[in-house]
Design an enzyme around this catalytic site. Structure first.
Site, mmCIF file in Angstrom:
data_model
loop_
_atom_site.group_PDB
_atom_site.id
_atom_site.type_symbol
_atom_site.label_atom_id
_atom_site.label_comp_id
_atom_site.label_asym_id
_atom_site.label_seq_id
_atom_site.Cartn_x
_atom_site.Cartn_y
_atom_site.Cartn_z
ATOM 1 C CG ASN A 191 -1.857 1.117 1.321
ATOM 2 O OD1 ASN A 191 -1.515 2.233 0.948
ATOM 3 N ND2 ASN A 191 -3.055 0.873 1.822
ATOM 4 C CG ASP A 240 -3.980 -5.551 9.357
ATOM 5 O OD1 ASP A 240 -3.751 -5.617 8.133
ATOM 6 O OD2 ASP A 240 -5.091 -5.825 9.850
ATOM 7 C CB SER A 241 -4.450 0.369 10.268
ATOM 8 O OG SER A 241 -4.060 0.391 8.917
ATOM 9 C CG PHE A 275 -4.598 6.240 2.767
ATOM 10 C CD1 PHE A 275 -3.691 6.806 3.643
ATOM 11 C CD2 PHE A 275 -5.065 4.952 3.049
ATOM 12 C CE1 PHE A 275 -3.252 6.125 4.770
ATOM 13 C CE2 PHE A 275 -4.623 4.256 4.177
ATOM 14 C CZ PHE A 275 -3.717 4.848 5.037
ATOM 15 C CE1 TYR A 280 -14.271 3.333 5.252
ATOM 16 C CE2 TYR A 280 -12.127 2.375 5.763
ATOM 17 C CZ TYR A 280 -13.429 2.232 5.337
ATOM 18 O OH TYR A 280 -13.894 0.990 4.979
HETATM 19 P P1 IMP Z 1 -5.099 -3.123 5.879
HETATM 20 O O1 IMP Z 1 -4.261 -3.017 4.663
HETATM 21 O O2 IMP Z 1 -5.825 -4.401 6.029
HETATM 22 O O3 IMP Z 1 -4.361 -2.722 7.120
HETATM 23 O O4 IMP Z 1 -6.274 -2.085 5.643
HETATM 24 C C1 IMP Z 1 -6.246 -0.837 6.155
HETATM 25 C C2 IMP Z 1 -7.504 -0.121 5.697
HETATM 26 O O5 IMP Z 1 -7.987 0.639 6.800
HETATM 27 C C3 IMP Z 1 -7.212 0.876 4.585
HETATM 28 O O6 IMP Z 1 -7.446 0.335 3.306
HETATM 29 C C4 IMP Z 1 -8.175 1.984 4.890
HETATM 30 O O7 IMP Z 1 -9.434 1.642 4.383
HETATM 31 C C5 IMP Z 1 -8.258 1.949 6.411
HETATM 32 N N1 IMP Z 1 -7.247 2.828 7.021
HETATM 33 C C6 IMP Z 1 -6.194 2.437 7.783
HETATM 34 N N2 IMP Z 1 -5.482 3.495 8.163
HETATM 35 C C7 IMP Z 1 -6.071 4.560 7.606
HETATM 36 C C8 IMP Z 1 -5.757 5.936 7.628
HETATM 37 O O8 IMP Z 1 -4.772 6.404 8.206
HETATM 38 N N3 IMP Z 1 -6.606 6.728 6.942
HETATM 39 C C9 IMP Z 1 -7.704 6.256 6.297
HETATM 40 N N4 IMP Z 1 -8.014 4.982 6.219
HETATM 41 C C10 IMP Z 1 -7.200 4.126 6.879
#
Ligand code: IMP
Length: 196
Positions: free
Chosen positions: A9, A68-69, A151, A153
């Protein structure tokens, strides 16, 4: 010290590089390693972060740092959480997810739109050393998207005590208060310890 960021990402890479820029480390990304594995995620941030970091540390032979977020919306009982990137389905755009979130919250008044961004960072080395840290940022989901920075949300999330969304902040501003920035502050301490 050499560290690989365990994600494809580009938005996360940008924020992580900015947050780690004062550390004396050489940062690698997926573009430095042909065949960089694609990792299938489950339903738990910590497990996902560890799986990503372990896989990439093994693949590259270097220390790996994985994020992971997700966004947890109280009125939706914590959804989308670990499913944040897949909220509107597999391979959807950020806009698709934002549209779905706004439509689910259509009838929910502003004072009941509390939400938390959570970021779990796992750091592992090829020998199996592992640490996991976490950061959160509280706020609420606004009724209309605002701003074009960041990016995901970001246009919908207004952090507590601020009158603008993450997408209305510069990267520097977001990186002072975000869930990712807080997790990375702790990750930096781990890396400094491992440097010794
Ligand atoms: P991951 O790749 O499974 O960790 O997905 C993280 C998803 O959470 C991202 O695609 C966003 O939709 C959302 N997300 C995580 N961090 C942020 C942020 O800092 N801003 C906005 N969306 C976030």
């Amino acid at each position: 010290m050499e560290v690989v960021i365990a994600t494809r990402n580009l938005d996360k890479i940008k924020e992580i590089k900015e947050a780690l820029k004062n550390l004396k480390i050489k940062i690698f990304t997926f573009s430095d390693f042909p065949g960089f594995p694609e990792i299938k995620e489950g339903n738990n941030l910590k497990d996902n972060a560890l799986l990503k970091a372990r896989t990439i540390a093994k693949f590259t032979g270097k220390i790996a740092l994985a994020d992971d977020s997700g966004l947890e919306v109280m009125a939706l009982k914590g959804a989308p959480g670990a499913f944040s990137s897949r909220f509107a389905g597999e391979n959807v755009s950020y806009e698709d997810n934002n549209r779905k979130l706004l439509s689910l919250l259509k009838e929910v008044p502003l004072k009941k739109r509390d939400a938390v961004f959570r970021c779990v960072v796992a750091i592992t080395d090829p020998q199996g050393r592992e640490e996991v840290v976490e950061g959160i940022c509280e706020g609420k989901i606004v009724e209309n998207p605002g701003g074009f920075q960041g990016f995901g949300y970001d246009p919908l999330f207004q952090p507590k005590d601020f009158k603008k969304t993450f997408a209305q902040m510069s990267l520097k501003e977001k990186n002072q208060i975000s869930h990712r920035a807080k997790a990375l502050e702790k990750a930096k301490l781990v890396l400094k310890k491992w440097m010794k």
